[in-house]
Motif scaffolding. Structure first.
Motif, short mmCIF file in Angstrom:
data_model
loop_
_atom_site.label_atom_id
_atom_site.label_comp_id
_atom_site.label_asym_id
_atom_site.label_seq_id
_atom_site.Cartn_x
_atom_site.Cartn_y
_atom_site.Cartn_z
N ASN A 29 1.23 -1.43 0.05
CA ASN A 29 0.15 0.11 0.00
C ASN A 29 0.92 1.10 -0.50
N LEU A 67 0.31 4.13 -3.32
CA LEU A 67 0.44 5.04 -2.02
C LEU A 67 1.38 6.51 -3.42
N ILE A 93 -3.56 10.93 -3.62
CA ILE A 93 -3.51 9.58 -2.07
C ILE A 93 -4.85 9.48 -1.72
N THR A 110 -6.51 6.10 -1.10
CA THR A 110 -6.54 5.32 0.10
C THR A 110 -7.80 4.11 0.77
N ALA A 159 -5.88 1.05 2.70
CA ALA A 159 -4.96 1.49 2.78
C ALA A 159 -4.73 2.61 4.57
N ASP A 218 -3.41 4.97 8.14
CA ASP A 218 -3.57 5.92 8.17
C ASP A 218 -2.08 6.06 8.47
N VAL A 237 -0.25 5.97 4.73
CA VAL A 237 -0.84 7.35 4.30
C VAL A 237 -0.19 8.25 4.58
#
Length: 341
Positions: free
Chosen positions: A116, A120, A133, A137, A142, A144, A147
């Protein structure tokens, strides 16, 4: 109504932090409100371990508010203008996006970067930074931390691009009488709109071009943003097929509906502008979209593990650097091949 009651504490926390982050982002556009907000959330969560009643609302904000923000982004799209500009810039955009995604995929295999995070960083580098992104997400589920890591990597190379690309453009001999060549370069090789704007505006100031470079760069950048649609749909299909047997694959369940609403918003905007509606009508919606992204980034920051991000940050940074260099080289090469520069 029950949803609001359940999540109100967390929503209010994110709102309170988002407002000063948004205002600071206005003062420092190269950094941007999204980066400021996620950093604020990460710092606060170091001291506020137990979220209590706020926890559900923070999680809700990081998911639902984020998807809502992506939908509203569609109101910033005039598809007619984008398609017209795309005739010239589309081959470059396709090549730069393909390059970034390929590099991210290869380095994921070689360096064993979490899937992931790699996706991203690759998508954020190649399409439109934080907005891409944000759109990707929920599609790939994904977390936190992933991200936050991707946003941090993208931000770092955004700042470098905004500072050094005008110097690079002068050094390699871009046309200084017109803004097209550097505008296309900035629009295809820099991922975030704020940094595209900063670099293009600097070029205009250096060579007294008014806003010619800026207009070109921003339009090319908006053309790139449309790549959100096929990329997120493709990722959604791949992820769904992995979860299900091929015979049980359900297109309806795999389709991310918020992307459909994003497209509808862009169509509504395009038709309205064609009918003579002033583009200023959509400015508040576009601004609200940016604010909601900032609010969602606060929530993501509040749910992030700072120590884990620092320990695992080296490999994602290398992926980001490789994507950034690859996009820059391919953008310049394609412009040269096409006779633009």
């Amino acid at each position: 109504m029950e949803t609001i009651k359940k999540n109100i504490y967390g929503i209010l926390v994110c709102l309170v932090i988002a407002i000063p982050s948004w205002l600071l982002g206005k003062q420092f556009p190269v950094i941007g409100g999204a980066v400021i907000s996620i950093l604020a959330g990460m710092i606060i969560t170091m001291f506020w371990k137990e979220k209590g009643k706020a926890a559900p609302g923070i999680k809700w904000t990081s998911k639902i508010i984020l998807q809502t923000a992506v939908v509203l982004l569609g109101f910033g799209m005039n598809l007619g203008v984008i398609f017209e500009t795309g005739k010239q810039s589309l081959p470059i955009i396709i090549c730069t996006i393909s390059t970034s995604l390929l590099i991210a995929w290869l380095l994921r295999k070689i360096l064993h970067v979490p899937s992931n995070t790699s996706i991203l960083v690759g998508v954020g580098s190649s399409i439109c930074g934080g907005s891409a992104i944000a759109a990707t997400t929920p599609v790939i589920d994904a977390d936190d931390d992933e991200v936050a890591q991707a946003i941090a990597v993208i931000f770092f190379f955004n700042v470098l691009a905004a500072l050094f690309f005008p110097i690079l453009g002068k050094a390699i001999g871009f046309d200084t009488l017109h803004g097209d060549a550097f505008g296309i370069f900035a629009g295809t090789a820099i991922n975030d709109t704020s940094s595209v704007t900063a670099a293009a505006s600097t070029w205009d100031s250096m060579w007294h071009l008014g806003s010619a470079t800026l207009n070109k760069a921003v339009t090319v950048k908006l053309t790139r943003t449309l790549a959100i649609i096929p990329i997120t749909l493709g990722l959604s299909m791949i992820r769904s097929k992995k979860k299900q047997k091929s015979s049980n694959f359900n297109l309806k369940k795999a389709f991310p509906m918020f992307i459909l609403y994003f497209v509808l918003a862009a169509i509504i905007t395009t038709i309205s502008l064609h009918m003579g509606v002033n583009s200023n009508v959509f400015l508040p919606i576009k601004e609200l979209s940016k604010f909601l992204i900032i609010m969602a980034m606060v929530a993501i920051g509040l749910n992030s593990n700072v120590i884990h991000l620092i320990k695992t940050g080296g490999k994602p940074l290398l992926v980001g650097a490789s994507c950034w260099c690859g996009i820059t080289i391919v953008s310049l090469l394609m412009q040269h091949v096409m006779g633009i520069w």
